[in-house]
Design an enzyme around this catalytic site. Structure first.
Site, mmCIF file in Angstrom:
data_model
loop_
_atom_site.group_PDB
_atom_site.id
_atom_site.type_symbol
_atom_site.label_atom_id
_atom_site.label_comp_id
_atom_site.label_asym_id
_atom_site.label_seq_id
_atom_site.Cartn_x
_atom_site.Cartn_y
_atom_site.Cartn_z
ATOM 1 N N ASN A 10 0.849 -1.178 0.000
ATOM 2 C CA ASN A 10 0.000 0.000 0.000
ATOM 3 C C ASN A 10 0.895 1.241 0.000
ATOM 4 O OD1 ASN A 10 -1.484 2.295 1.086
ATOM 5 N ND2 ASN A 10 -3.104 0.859 1.632
ATOM 6 N N LYS A 13 0.372 3.782 2.951
ATOM 7 C CA LYS A 13 0.973 3.334 4.215
ATOM 8 C C LYS A 13 2.494 3.433 4.155
ATOM 9 C CE LYS A 13 -2.228 -0.138 6.104
ATOM 10 N NZ LYS A 13 -2.268 -1.531 6.557
ATOM 11 N N ASP A 74 -1.890 -3.566 11.590
ATOM 12 C CA ASP A 74 -3.313 -3.675 11.307
ATOM 13 C C ASP A 74 -3.990 -2.513 12.003
ATOM 14 O OD1 ASP A 74 -5.402 -4.891 9.927
ATOM 15 O OD2 ASP A 74 -6.087 -5.947 11.695
ATOM 16 N N LYS A 180 -0.175 15.011 10.054
ATOM 17 C CA LYS A 180 -0.924 13.788 10.369
ATOM 18 C C LYS A 180 -0.024 12.767 11.071
ATOM 19 C CE LYS A 180 -3.298 9.876 8.317
ATOM 20 N NZ LYS A 180 -3.576 9.105 7.107
#
Length: 199
Positions: A10, A13, A74, A180
């Site tokens: 991803n 990520k 996760d 963030k």
């Protein structure tokens, strides 16, 4: 460890984690170590899924894993009014092979008319360090609320357009990545991982 395999392809990520771990180690993706295929994700907890994914990578790497650390994460979005859902099923809340938008649409529909929109994001990272016998876990959590519609400015992914963290007036998707990373669930979990690696 100078190189860590992150059990993901991803790109969102990967960029977040690379930015947060800049310095201690080089983070490489599954594709960069020649791994492909669907990673199993069948546990009923975030910790269980993170461990399962990291172990899958170690098994696939074989002897190479003895020289490389492997970590997996996760993440779950837990909404109070939905009794903690979607939780461990956050990525596939709207069904297998669903899109981010599908998940958001289902979430907004489930919260339609509800006054309580409190929620939290949790990330659990599992590190399999070849120098230790037991898995190591690092967790991050951020509390906030679910917005009634998408607020996006080109950044973020997943539920970011509808999640507004406490003490902020913008969604995760409206924040610059460096901001963030300082406050997000994944950013906090990666910070804990970085502190371990530096030590």
């Amino acid at each position: 460890m100078k190189r860590l395999v992150f059990a993901t392809n991803n790109k969102h990520k990967l960029s977040e984690v690379r930015a947060a771990l800049d310095g201690p180690v080089e983070v490489v993706s599954l594709a960069e170590v020649g791994l492909a295929g669907d990673i199993p994700e069948t546990a009923d907890t975030l910790q269980g899924n993170a461990l399962q994914k990291a172990q899958w990578v170690v098994e696939k790497l074989g002897i190479r894993s003895e020289r490389l650390g492997v970590f997996a994460d996760d993440t779950g979005l837990e909404v109070e009014a939905l009794d903690g859902a979607p939780g461990v099923y956050s990525a596939r809340y709207a069904g297998e092979h669903c899109s981010f938008d599908d998940n958001i649409d289902k979430l907004l529909a489930a919260l339609d008319g509800k006054e309580n929109r409190r929620a939290c994001f949790r990330t659990v990272i599992c590190l399999l360090d070849p120098t230790t016998d037991e898995p190591l876990y690092f967790e991050g959590r951020v509390d906030g609320q679910i917005l009634t519609e998408r607020h996006t400015h080109g950044e973020g992914f997943g539920y970011d357009p509808v999640f507004m963290p406490d003490r902020f007036a913008v969604s995760f998707a409206e924040m610059p990545l460096d901001v963030k990373n300082l406050i997000s669930h994944r950013g906090l979990a990666v910070k804990a991982l970085a502190e371990y690696l530096k030590a």
